[in-house]
Design a protein around this motif. Structure first.
Motif, short mmCIF file in Angstrom:
data_model
loop_
_atom_site.label_atom_id
_atom_site.label_comp_id
_atom_site.label_asym_id
_atom_site.label_seq_id
_atom_site.Cartn_x
_atom_site.Cartn_y
_atom_site.Cartn_z
N ALA A 90 0.88 -1.16 0.00
CA ALA A 90 0.00 0.00 0.00
C ALA A 90 0.91 1.20 0.00
O ALA A 90 2.03 1.13 0.52
N PHE A 91 0.47 2.29 -0.57
CA PHE A 91 1.35 3.46 -0.66
C PHE A 91 0.51 4.73 -0.66
O PHE A 91 -0.69 4.70 -0.98
N GLU A 92 1.15 5.84 -0.34
CA GLU A 92 0.52 7.16 -0.52
C GLU A 92 1.63 8.17 -0.70
O GLU A 92 2.63 8.15 0.01
N GLU A 105 11.26 3.16 8.42
CA GLU A 105 12.54 3.71 7.97
C GLU A 105 12.24 4.96 7.16
O GLU A 105 11.52 4.91 6.17
N ILE A 122 9.24 3.91 4.67
CA ILE A 122 8.90 2.50 4.45
C ILE A 122 8.51 1.90 5.80
O ILE A 122 9.29 1.96 6.76
N THR A 134 5.38 7.25 0.82
CA THR A 134 5.23 6.33 1.95
C THR A 134 4.63 5.02 1.46
O THR A 134 3.72 5.02 0.65
N ARG A 135 5.19 3.90 1.95
CA ARG A 135 4.60 2.61 1.57
C ARG A 135 4.80 1.58 2.68
O ARG A 135 5.70 1.71 3.50
N PHE A 136 3.95 0.58 2.63
CA PHE A 136 4.10 -0.59 3.48
C PHE A 136 4.75 -1.70 2.67
O PHE A 136 4.40 -1.91 1.50
#
Lengths: 119, 119, 119
Positions: free
Chosen positions: A49-51, C65, C5, C42-44
């Motif tokens: 998932a990202f934003e 991170e 991350i 930003t990501r998971f």
């Protein structure tokens, strides 16, 4: 020794991973900094998932991290980053209406403690 | 505080992840550098596609990144890397006809900004 | 330019990823260190298997991170780390009987070789 890790946002569906892997390795291994082509280990890691930012915009990213043993000159590192960028610039999908960011991060690895061997 | 992240190429099917996790944690936590065994957070991250070098060869890799707060001596870092390598050397599958590379990268984390707490 | 991350252990099922992404980006982009909100990516990333320490305990982790171009003051880096931590502290699930560790690692990226562009 180089490690190359590439991520992209899930809205870049159809990313040509196989073509990119071959092109990235050809471009990076052509550098005089890479003594043995077998040393370059390139992979894609998927994000779940990202934003990007806070505005309600259609955005995507592709990002590469190139990890090298410390000791390269700034010029050599910039050249390697540009080799990676040139491939991603050419092969990254650009869906209509999507703003796509490209970035490349070159990382020095600690030489004295680095372990490398063939099993 | 240490983080240990392990990746391997998808052609190392049947990688004994559970056994490796237990053995890696036992080996690293036995180091005098690790004050509290609960601090070591080890995980596998899967790669979605990979390519090693440019030659048409059958190649595989396993790679570990050990992230520690900065300040360890070079000797301590090399010892920790070898603890990780010893486990991966022992447990990594070696399918016939595949050249398998093993590497371990020890990374210093920025101590002043590092956040660590128990929720 | 920042990359953020986030990883968490699989026993934190139901992690509110979408809510966390929005809250993380709001918190980090409110820092004076971030000039353009669109820069924050930003990501998971999911982990496939994990183990914390060696004791037979029920443990979980969430780890972030934050990668920034080098040159920030220690104070700015600590403030950014705390912005990330505050969101994860608030939104991370805390299942009964599970000890959850939170950590944030701020990483300097090499400025001269960094590539950043919009395609």
């Amino acid at each position: 020794m180089p490690h190359l890790i590439v991520e992209y946002s899930a809205n870049l569906a159809g990313y040509p991973e196989a073509e990119a892997l071959a092109a990235l390795n050809a471009a990076v291994c052509a550098s005089p900094e890479v003594k043995d082509e077998a040393d370059l280990k390139t992979r894609f890691v998927h994000t779940s998932a990202f934003e990007i930012g806070t505005a309600p915009a259609n955005r995507a990213f592709v990002h590469a991290e190139l990890r090298l043993l410390a000791g390269r000159t700034p010029q050599a590192k910039a050249d390697l980053a540009e080799r990676v960028a040139a491939v991603l610039r050419r092969l990254t999908p650009r869906p209509a209406g999507l703003m796509v960011q490209l970035s490349v991060d070159v990382v020095d690895m600690d030489r004295p403690s680095y372990v490398k061997e063939r099993l």
